[in-house]
Design a protein around this motif. Structure first.
Motif, PDB file in Angstrom:
ATOM      1  N   PRO A 155       0.852  -0.186  21.978  1.00  0.00           N
ATOM      2  CA  PRO A 155       1.405   1.000  21.344  1.00  0.00           C
ATOM      3  C   PRO A 155       0.474   1.535  20.257  1.00  0.00           C
ATOM      4  CG  PRO A 155       2.476  -0.948  20.492  1.00  0.00           C
ATOM      5  CD  PRO A 155       1.546  -1.402  21.588  1.00  0.00           C
ATOM      6  N   ALA A 156       0.692   2.760  19.893  1.00  0.00           N
ATOM      7  CA  ALA A 156      -0.074   3.335  18.791  1.00  0.00           C
ATOM      8  C   ALA A 156       0.203   2.515  17.535  1.00  0.00           C
ATOM      9  CB  ALA A 156       0.330   4.787  18.572  1.00  0.00           C
ATOM     10  N   VAL A 157      -0.809   2.346  16.720  1.00  0.00           N
ATOM     11  CA  VAL A 157      -0.668   1.552  15.504  1.00  0.00           C
ATOM     12  C   VAL A 157      -0.035   2.425  14.427  1.00  0.00           C
ATOM     13  CG1 VAL A 157      -1.918   0.269  13.736  1.00  0.00           C
ATOM     14  CG2 VAL A 157      -2.674   0.172  16.117  1.00  0.00           C
ATOM     15  N   PRO A 158       1.047   1.956  13.814  1.00  0.00           N
ATOM     16  CA  PRO A 158       1.686   2.713  12.733  1.00  0.00           C
ATOM     17  C   PRO A 158       0.721   2.952  11.577  1.00  0.00           C
ATOM     18  CG  PRO A 158       3.111   0.936  13.472  1.00  0.00           C
ATOM     19  CD  PRO A 158       1.774   0.730  14.131  1.00  0.00           C
ATOM     20  N   GLY A 159       1.034   3.930  10.783  1.00  0.00           N
ATOM     21  CA  GLY A 159       0.155   4.358   9.710  1.00  0.00           C
ATOM     22  C   GLY A 159       0.172   3.512   8.461  1.00  0.00           C
ATOM     23  N   ASN A 160       1.055   2.530   8.358  1.00  0.00           N
ATOM     24  CA  ASN A 160       1.022   1.676   7.173  1.00  0.00           C
ATOM     25  C   ASN A 160       1.022   0.210   7.579  1.00  0.00           C
ATOM     26  OD1 ASN A 160       3.804   0.534   7.171  1.00  0.00           O
ATOM     27  ND2 ASN A 160       4.402   2.666   6.890  1.00  0.00           N
ATOM     28  N   ASP A 161       0.565  -0.633   6.671  1.00  0.00           N
ATOM     29  CA  ASP A 161       0.389  -2.053   6.969  1.00  0.00           C
ATOM     30  C   ASP A 161       1.689  -2.728   7.370  1.00  0.00           C
ATOM     31  OD1 ASP A 161      -2.246  -1.668   6.293  1.00  0.00           O
ATOM     32  OD2 ASP A 161      -2.202  -2.915   4.485  1.00  0.00           O
TER      33      ASP A 161
END
Length: 175
Positions: A117-123
């Motif tokens: 999946p696309a990697v979310p924008g925060n850690d």
């Protein structure tokens, strides 16, 4: 006078219970060895066993691809995630995984799995995606134990227990 409860009360499994469950799973898997392992030495694994191993290797390779994607997109997490990713690569190799599971490939240059999946924008969310993938795979492997012979069942149990430990480290641990 009793002390007030800790302001940071933990939910979920404790480290001791997680380790106890993992060692119990390994012990139970060790008890399953019986006549299924005592065939002719020339027999080799059945087609079903080879398919189960190939599937497990593919699953670990896909999970390593997810780790690669998160490490590439969130370099600040690399130090925390790299040891877990290396374990996943070793799991793929234990199941007979191919060259794309090679630990010598760097996490930043290895391509991520097309199904990742696309990697979310925060850690925090990126780690949560990895924890969910680890949890789903560990659960699936634990369920698959019933349908495989002794040696493969022990390997699946061991890798499922390691996956459960990874979930703990990703969600509760400070690693």
């Amino acid at each position: 006078m009793p002390l007030p409860p800790s302001p940071r009360a933990r939910s979920g499994p404790r480290r001791r219970s997680l380790l106890a469950v993992g060692s119990t799973a390994l012990a139970l898997a060790g008890c399953t060895a019986g006549d299924e392992d005592s065939g002719d030495p020339g027999d080799g694994p059945s087609a079903a066993d080879r398919r189960a191993r190939a599937r497990a290797a593919r699953d670990s390779e896909e999970l390593a691809g997810r780790y690669n994607a998160v490490i590439a997109a969130r370099p600040g997490l690399a130090e925390r995630l790299r040891p877990l990713r290396e374990e996943v690569v070793r799991h793929a190799r234990a199941f007979g995984g191919g060259p794309k599971a090679s630990p010598s490939s760097s996490a930043s240059s290895a391509p991520s799995s097309p199904s990742a999946p696309a990697v979310p924008g925060n850690d925090r969310d990126a780690v949560a995606v990895l924890a969910a993938a680890e949890r789903e795979l560990a659960d699936r492997r634990a369920k698959a134990l019933v349908g495989v012979p002794g040696e493969l069942a022990r390997l699946l149990a061991s890798v499922a227990a390691a996956g459960a430990a990874h979930v703990y480290l990703l969600t509760e641990g400070d690693a």
